[in-house]
Design a protein around this motif. Structure first.
Motif, PDB file in Angstrom:
ATOM      1  N   THR A 449     -12.392  47.837  -2.100  1.00 58.01           N
ATOM      2  CA  THR A 449     -12.693  49.246  -2.323  1.00 58.01           C
ATOM      3  C   THR A 449     -14.043  49.539  -1.697  1.00 58.01           C
ATOM      4  O   THR A 449     -14.693  48.660  -1.133  1.00 58.01           O
ATOM      5  CB  THR A 449     -12.656  49.587  -3.818  1.00 58.01           C
ATOM      6  N   THR A 450     -14.473  50.760  -1.777  1.00 63.47           N
ATOM      7  CA  THR A 450     -15.743  51.129  -1.163  1.00 63.47           C
ATOM      8  C   THR A 450     -16.908  50.684  -2.049  1.00 63.47           C
ATOM      9  O   THR A 450     -16.748  50.515  -3.264  1.00 63.47           O
ATOM     10  CB  THR A 450     -15.830  52.647  -0.971  1.00 63.47           C
ATOM     11  N   PRO A 451     -18.092  50.487  -1.469  1.00 64.27           N
ATOM     12  CA  PRO A 451     -19.243  50.156  -2.311  1.00 64.27           C
ATOM     13  C   PRO A 451     -19.518  51.212  -3.372  1.00 64.27           C
ATOM     14  O   PRO A 451     -19.897  50.891  -4.499  1.00 64.27           O
ATOM     15  CB  PRO A 451     -20.390  50.065  -1.298  1.00 64.27           C
ATOM     16  N   GLU A 452     -19.289  52.489  -3.016  1.00 63.15           N
ATOM     17  CA  GLU A 452     -19.508  53.560  -3.998  1.00 63.15           C
ATOM     18  C   GLU A 452     -18.525  53.442  -5.158  1.00 63.15           C
ATOM     19  O   GLU A 452     -18.888  53.637  -6.327  1.00 63.15           O
ATOM     20  CB  GLU A 452     -19.361  54.932  -3.328  1.00 63.15           C
ATOM     21  N   ALA A 453     -17.269  53.111  -4.831  1.00 63.60           N
ATOM     22  CA  ALA A 453     -16.269  52.989  -5.890  1.00 63.60           C
ATOM     23  C   ALA A 453     -16.566  51.782  -6.778  1.00 63.60           C
ATOM     24  O   ALA A 453     -16.372  51.837  -7.996  1.00 63.60           O
ATOM     25  CB  ALA A 453     -14.879  52.878  -5.276  1.00 63.60           C
ATOM     26  N   SER A 454     -17.040  50.690  -6.194  1.00 59.39           N
ATOM     27  CA  SER A 454     -17.444  49.539  -6.995  1.00 59.39           C
ATOM     28  C   SER A 454     -18.559  49.930  -7.961  1.00 59.39           C
ATOM     29  O   SER A 454     -18.552  49.560  -9.144  1.00 59.39           O
ATOM     30  CB  SER A 454     -17.933  48.409  -6.084  1.00 59.39           C
ATOM     31  N   TYR A 455     -19.507  50.684  -7.437  1.00 59.89           N
ATOM     32  CA  TYR A 455     -20.625  51.121  -8.270  1.00 59.89           C
ATOM     33  C   TYR A 455     -20.144  52.047  -9.382  1.00 59.89           C
ATOM     34  O   TYR A 455     -20.605  51.967 -10.528  1.00 59.89           O
ATOM     35  CB  TYR A 455     -21.651  51.815  -7.384  1.00 59.89           C
ATOM     36  N   ASP A 456     -19.179  52.898  -9.087  1.00 63.94           N
ATOM     37  CA  ASP A 456     -18.625  53.787 -10.103  1.00 63.94           C
ATOM     38  C   ASP A 456     -17.947  52.998 -11.224  1.00 63.94           C
ATOM     39  O   ASP A 456     -18.037  53.357 -12.407  1.00 63.94           O
ATOM     40  CB  ASP A 456     -17.626  54.764  -9.474  1.00 63.94           C
ATOM     41  N   ILE A 457     -17.249  51.927 -10.858  1.00 61.86           N
ATOM     42  CA  ILE A 457     -16.610  51.099 -11.883  1.00 61.86           C
ATOM     43  C   ILE A 457     -17.676  50.481 -12.780  1.00 61.86           C
ATOM     44  O   ILE A 457     -17.540  50.442 -14.014  1.00 61.86           O
ATOM     45  CB  ILE A 457     -15.751  50.014 -11.206  1.00 61.86           C
ATOM     46  N   PHE A 458     -18.734  50.002 -12.174  1.00 64.98           N
ATOM     47  CA  PHE A 458     -19.838  49.416 -12.921  1.00 64.98           C
ATOM     48  C   PHE A 458     -20.480  50.450 -13.838  1.00 64.98           C
ATOM     49  O   PHE A 458     -20.687  50.200 -15.043  1.00 64.98           O
ATOM     50  CB  PHE A 458     -20.853  48.849 -11.932  1.00 64.98           C
ATOM     51  N   LYS A 459     -20.785  51.628 -13.288  1.00 67.00           N
ATOM     52  CA  LYS A 459     -21.403  52.670 -14.108  1.00 67.00           C
ATOM     53  C   LYS A 459     -20.457  53.144 -15.207  1.00 67.00           C
ATOM     54  O   LYS A 459     -20.896  53.485 -16.315  1.00 67.00           O
ATOM     55  CB  LYS A 459     -21.829  53.845 -13.225  1.00 67.00           C
ATOM     56  N   GLY A 460     -19.156  53.118 -14.906  1.00 69.74           N
ATOM     57  CA  GLY A 460     -18.186  53.495 -15.927  1.00 69.74           C
ATOM     58  C   GLY A 460     -18.188  52.522 -17.101  1.00 69.74           C
ATOM     59  O   GLY A 460     -18.037  52.920 -18.258  1.00 69.74           O
ATOM     60  N   ALA A 461     -18.369  51.242 -16.795  1.00 66.17           N
ATOM     61  CA  ALA A 461     -18.442  50.248 -17.869  1.00 66.17           C
ATOM     62  C   ALA A 461     -19.692  50.454 -18.715  1.00 66.17           C
ATOM     63  O   ALA A 461     -19.655  50.299 -19.937  1.00 66.17           O
ATOM     64  CB  ALA A 461     -18.424  48.844 -17.261  1.00 66.17           C
ATOM     65  N   ILE A 462     -20.792  50.818 -18.069  1.00 64.56           N
ATOM     66  CA  ILE A 462     -22.018  51.094 -18.822  1.00 64.56           C
ATOM     67  C   ILE A 462     -21.823  52.320 -19.703  1.00 64.56           C
ATOM     68  O   ILE A 462     -22.189  52.319 -20.890  1.00 64.56           O
ATOM     69  CB  ILE A 462     -23.202  51.296 -17.863  1.00 64.56           C
ATOM     70  N   ALA A 463     -21.232  53.379 -19.126  1.00 62.77           N
ATOM     71  CA  ALA A 463     -21.013  54.604 -19.890  1.00 62.77           C
ATOM     72  C   ALA A 463     -20.094  54.362 -21.086  1.00 62.77           C
ATOM     73  O   ALA A 463     -20.238  55.002 -22.134  1.00 62.77           O
ATOM     74  CB  ALA A 463     -20.438  55.687 -18.981  1.00 62.77           C
ATOM     75  N   ALA A 464     -19.141  53.443 -20.920  1.00 60.02           N
ATOM     76  CA  ALA A 464     -18.216  53.130 -22.007  1.00 60.02           C
ATOM     77  C   ALA A 464     -18.813  52.152 -23.007  1.00 60.02           C
ATOM     78  O   ALA A 464     -18.113  51.707 -23.931  1.00 60.02           O
ATOM     79  CB  ALA A 464     -16.926  52.547 -21.434  1.00 60.02           C
ATOM     80  N   LYS A 465     -20.098  51.822 -22.834  1.00 53.05           N
ATOM     81  CA  LYS A 465     -20.826  50.921 -23.729  1.00 53.05           C
ATOM     82  C   LYS A 465     -20.124  49.561 -23.852  1.00 53.05           C
ATOM     83  O   LYS A 465     -19.968  48.996 -24.943  1.00 53.05           O
ATOM     84  CB  LYS A 465     -21.010  51.566 -25.107  1.00 53.05           C
ATOM     85  N   MET A 466     -19.727  49.046 -22.705  1.00 52.53           N
ATOM     86  CA  MET A 466     -19.073  47.735 -22.674  1.00 52.53           C
ATOM     87  C   MET A 466     -20.081  46.598 -22.689  1.00 52.53           C
ATOM     88  O   MET A 466     -19.719  45.445 -22.945  1.00 52.53           O
ATOM     89  CB  MET A 466     -18.163  47.627 -21.444  1.00 52.53           C
ATOM     90  N   PHE A 467     -21.368  46.891 -22.393  1.00 49.64           N
ATOM     91  CA  PHE A 467     -22.393  45.847 -22.321  1.00 49.64           C
ATOM     92  C   PHE A 467     -23.314  45.942 -23.524  1.00 49.64           C
ATOM     93  O   PHE A 467     -24.492  46.288 -23.415  1.00 49.64           O
ATOM     94  CB  PHE A 467     -23.195  45.979 -21.031  1.00 49.64           C
ATOM     95  N   THR A 468     -22.801  45.635 -24.681  1.00 51.28           N
ATOM     96  CA  THR A 468     -23.625  45.618 -25.889  1.00 51.28           C
ATOM     97  C   THR A 468     -23.906  44.169 -26.266  1.00 51.28           C
ATOM     98  O   THR A 468     -23.228  43.247 -25.807  1.00 51.28           O
ATOM     99  CB  THR A 468     -22.898  46.302 -27.055  1.00 51.28           C
ATOM    100  N   PRO A 469     -24.919  43.937 -27.104  1.00 49.31           N
ATOM    101  CA  PRO A 469     -25.156  42.548 -27.548  1.00 49.31           C
ATOM    102  C   PRO A 469     -23.907  41.914 -28.154  1.00 49.31           C
ATOM    103  O   PRO A 469     -23.642  40.728 -27.946  1.00 49.31           O
ATOM    104  CB  PRO A 469     -26.284  42.705 -28.574  1.00 49.31           C
TER     105      PRO A 469
END
Length: 962
Positions: A449-469
């Protein structure tokens, strides 16, 4: 799949790579990306575009995907990096896992045969055709065979319509009709056997033990692509043809074409040459690769004194990549963040001293056979049990208690910085790397996929609070659970109870290690202040018509710079200071440890931990090196981080720190693997050859054990502290930056240093060894069928001979091509012989023409006889124009391709502030290469390839030297 987050199967540890990579048998500006649409995408159910079936990732529309009526799938894309080049990859979905027991090694053998000749070209002619088109054999034309695929690679420089057409014709013929004749098989089989023979024995045994353990019960455990001697010797044209007919079919092929050409033209070539390909017989089913099973031993051991003592854990699970979706990637991101945190804690423990020198975990999907978490441990000394227990304790701590949000945020910040840099530099990513990325994706059921789309997936995971302790703690548990947990240990001392001890160490409960080191906030503002900025004394073009400028500051610092935005988002910084090898003592010293310990020893108040925190989420590099006449600090940065990159380097010279732990760690790391430097002919060459070629001067090669054992942090500092503080400074800044801002930034950093003292008295240059009638002999402790042979002739050095040195490169290319043809292709004695010309511009001597090859022990004399015969023939008569063209055209194309990047220009002029001849030689670059004639090469051969001046070395098994 998001390749910015992928990691190799085996983590590369801080000091050494502890285990071999997965076996691969190998012959020797784009358009701006389209912004990714917002919102979720449905999972694609249609067959085409074929790459994205089953995926909901954003399509990379820069690629055009298609499928021919016969089943060949293809993807084409326009890309202008480097200008004029077109890269072609042809992937066959057949590797060593598709072989029958009687066919082991056939996939790789067929790869070799396909390159020799095919329906469209006679034996050996494809290499010559591509050389005339500027292709360098072994780098531009190549192939590789893995467990699951065979990939043919061609990077065609300055691709003309005629050259492209001819190349596609050859490649298509290699797939559909390779020349599998008795003559070709008889000629190429020894080459494959030579490749097998030249593999280092300890590493091969380690890899085999590891695969037997990790993939017990699966074909992967016993299907190394190189095959076996027995099956290769038993191969017949009929049996190899049967393998070809079964697996080389259009529906199992993918053709990737990317480069500086119209996509429609590339599509038309695929259709023209691959449409008529038809499979032979019924299509086979891909065999089952099996799944990990718990019904196998959990421990194994080795006693390999040539390898470092080590312990490795593997947690194996079934293969997981069935659909490359957004949620799959996001969940994998959480797993990778958990592993990153564990690895950072392990590295922090290793840096401060303790039971292990290095340790690291990794998560990967392997050969469509298993998903594996590996943990590697390099103990301090031989106490692997304590080291493994302590590493397991760090892992247990990550499972028992959640990480802090600050730890998570640090990893996310570094990932974000990497992704943003990938977006910034996407326009200058090379076509070759993009094609290789797509091939990798196809092989393991992923997409691109595009670098922008990869970044969107990453930011989407952050927005969904997937990276909690809590989620990261859960991932820390999940990635260490699986079908089976196994461990392999290598020691230097035989122990009949070793497997029992390994099993016990693996199964014993450990106490969670609660030693977490928390860093406070660190910033560049905490670095020591530098002095008053210098003023500019002069500023002028350094080389006409190149954009390279020379700036001289009032404190004596010189800047060479080139502002060029062709490589978007990339700025290269190289700082040359002091006098390099010329300033080191010609006696045993702590100089050898600098590459590992000098940068790591710190800057001002900051040690390595603080430096990592300071630079981890920025584009700032920090590497040290030693050249002939200068020491170097270098790194890649960007426009935003350039000021701090310069400040970090300048402060390293002004206020170096001297943390003792990196020196002690370097010593222990080198000693732990020192026996390996005798374990194979090429290891002995890496240890001794340069020292021997400099008449034993200890500044060259790897020091003896006594010198390494004797190093102390105090001695290291005593040597390096004055070297950091003396000698001239040349700063080179090339790339996508603002020239005026750069002049100012260098003045405020390096210009703010005190005027430098003159360096200490220079050490006399080491002479080339004298000719002798018999070879120097060194021995190795490895496989009894391995040896190495080296022959070298002295040439020269210094900048006055730059023009001659360039012509010597052409002569070396001719020599190398003849050596490959006669030693490899005809005699089958050596898989990868090489010839090179080395001409140090920073010294007045020390240059050489050198030929080397790994050969059977009884063939060293043959190597010397052949090398001298080639040299004598080059002296006796001029080469013909076709041979000159086949040597010179690839060399010129390499230069043309490299010249599109800023690194090429920076390397071309480095040292030019001290030696104007370097700058003057830029203007003669094209003339020196393009106007060389057969008579000039003959004259150079007569001048340098003299039988009364050559020097020879044979590295043979210990038993043969007795």
């Amino acid at each position: 799949m998001l390749r910015t987050l992928r990691f190799p199967l085996f983590a590369s540890l801080a000091l050494v790579t502890l285990s071999p990579a997965l076996p691969v048998q190998a012959q020797t500006a784009a358009p701006a990306p389209t912004p990714a649409p917002s919102g979720p995408r449905p999972v694609q159910t249609a067959d085409d575009p074929w790459l994205y079936k089953g995926s909901d990732l954003v399509h990379d529309d820069a690629w055009t995907f298609g499928r021919l009526p016969n089943g060949v799938r293809y993807a084409v894309r326009r890309n202008g990096v480097p200008p004029g080049q077109v890269s072609v990859r042809v992937r066959i979905d057949a590797g060593s896992l598709m072989e029958k027991d009687s066919e082991r090694g056939f996939a790789h053998l067929l790869e070799h045969l396909s390159f020799r000749g095919s329906v469209h070209v006679p034996d050996g002619e494809s290499k010559r055709i591509w050389q005339r088109l500027g292709v360098t054999f072994g780098s531009d034309s190549n192939a590789s065979t893995t467990f699951t695929q065979t990939v043919y690679k061609l990077d065609l420089p300055m691709a003309t319509p005629t050259g492209l057409d001819e190349s596609f014709k050859i490649l298509a013929g290699m797939m559909s009709g390779p020349a599998i004749t008795q003559q070709a098989l008889t000629a190429e089989r020894p080459v494959v056997l030579a490749e097998q023979r030249e593999q280092p024995g300890p590493q091969v045994r380690m890899q085999q033990a590891l695969f037997d353990l990790m993939f017990a019960g699966q074909p992967l455990a016993e299907r190394e692509p190189i095959g076996t001697t027995e099956t290769l010797l038993a191969a017949t044209p009929e049996s190899v043809q049967a393998f070809h007919d079964r697996w080389y079919r259009p529906e199992r092929a993918v053709v990737i074409v990317i480069g500086d050409a119209e996509p429609a033209q590339m599509e038309a070539l695929v259709a023209k040459y691959f449409s008529d390909w038809k499979g032979t017989g019924p299509a086979p089913e891909t065999p089952k690769f099996g799944e990990p099973s718990a019904d196998h031993p959990v421990a194994a051991s080795l006693v390999e004194s040539a390898m470092q003592p080590m312990a490795m854990m593997a947690i194996v699970r079934p293969w997981t990549v069935f659909a490359d979706t957004v949620i799959f990637n996001q969940k994998r991101m959480v797993d990778m963040v958990a592993i990153r945190i564990i690895n950072r804690r392990l590295e922090s423990r290793a840096r401060s001293g303790g039971s292990f020198l290095a340790a690291g975990a990794d998560l990967s999907d392997i050969a469509r056979s298993a998903n594996v978490t590996t943990v590697q441990v390099l103990p301090t000394g031989e106490d692997w049990e304590t080291a493994l227990r302590d590493v397991r304790g760090v892992i247990a701590d990550a499972q028992a208690a959640p990480p802090t949000q600050a730890e998570i945020d640090r990893e996310l910040a570094e990932i974000r910085a990497q992704m943003e840099q990938r977006i910034n530099t996407a326009a200058v990513e090379s076509g070759a790397s993009l094609s290789d990325e797509l091939i990798q994706a196809v092989d393991i059921n992923e997409t691109v996929t595009t670098p922008e789309a990869s970044y969107d997936i990453f930011k989407g995971a952050i927005a969904a609070k997937m990276f909690t302790p809590e989620t990261v703690q859960e991932a820390s548990k999940r990635v260490f659970q699986g079908t089976a947990t196994r461990a392999l240990v290598n020691t230097h001392t035989p122990d009949p109870q070793l497997v029992t001890r390994v099993t016990a160490a693996l199964q014993t409960d450990v106490v969670a290690s609660g030693k977490r080191k928390a860093l406070g906030n660190v910033s560049f503002d905490q670095l020591p202040r530098l002095g008053k900025p210098a003023t500019v004394v002069s500023r002028a073009p350094a080389v006409a018509d190149t954009g390279i400028e020379k700036v001289v500051y009032s404190n004596g610092v010189t800047l060479l710079m080139r502002s060029d935005s062709s490589e978007v988002g990339k700025v290269y910084v190289n700082v040359r200071f002091g006098r390099g090898l010329n300033a080191l003592p010609a006696k045993p010293s702590p100089a050898w440890a600098a590459d590992m310990a000098l940068a790591a020893s710190g800057v001002g108040p900051f040690g390595q931990e603080e430096l990592d925190a300071l630079t981890g989420n920025r584009q700032i590099g920090f590497n040290f090196g030693t050249d002939d006449n200068a020491f170097t600090l270098n790194g890649q940065t960007n426009k935003a981080d350039l000021n701090d990159q310069l400040r970090l380097f300048a402060t390293k010279l002004a206020a170096p720190a001297w943390d003792p732990n990196p020196v002690l760690r370097a010593r222990a790391g080198i000693l732990s693997g020192y026996a390996g430097l005798s374990a194979s002919p090429d290891a002995v060459l890496s240890r001794d050859l340069e020292k021997l070629l400099h008449s034993g001067d200890p500044r060259f090669g790897i020091p003896d054990r006594k010198t390494i054992e004797s190093i102390t942090p105090a001695a290291f500092r005593k040597l390096w502290e004055p070297l950091l503080a003396t000698g001239p400074i040349e700063v080179e800044v090339f790339g996508d930056m603002d020239a005026e801002a750069t002049v100012k930034a260098v003045g405020e950093t390096f210009g703010a240093l005190k005027p430098r003292k003159a360096p200490p008295t220079l050490t006399p240059e080491a002479p080339f060894p004298a000719h002798r009638d018999t070879p120097v002999v060194r021995t190795h402790t490895g496989k009894p069928d391995q040896a190495a042979a080296v022959i070298a002739w002295p040439t020269g050095g210094g900048t006055a001979g730059i023009a001659e040195s360039r012509k010597l490169e052409v002569l070396a290319a001719v020599f190398r091509d003849r050596m490959i043809d006669q030693l490899r292709s005809q005699a089958g004695v050596s898989y990868s012989p090489n010839v090179a010309s080395q001409w140090p511009t920073g010294m007045q001597s020390g240059g050489k023409m050198i030929a080397l090859g790994l050969v059977p022990p009884d063939k060293t004399a043959f190597f010397f006889e052949l090398s001298r015969a080639i040299a004598a023939d080059l002296v006796a008569k001029p080469i013909d124009l076709d041979e000159l063209n086949r040597a010179l055209t690839p060399l010129k194309q390499q230069i043309l391709r490299q010249s599109s990047g800023n690194m090429f220009w920076m390397r071309l002029v480095e040292g030019g502030s001290q030696d104007p001849a370097i700058l003057a030689a830029v203007d003669t670059l094209a003339i020196d290469y393009t106007r060389v004639t057969p008579l000039e090469l003959q004259a150079l051969a007569a001048k340098y390839l003299r039988p009364d001046k050559d020097w020879t070395l044979a590295v043979v098994p210990e038993k043969d030297a007795k």
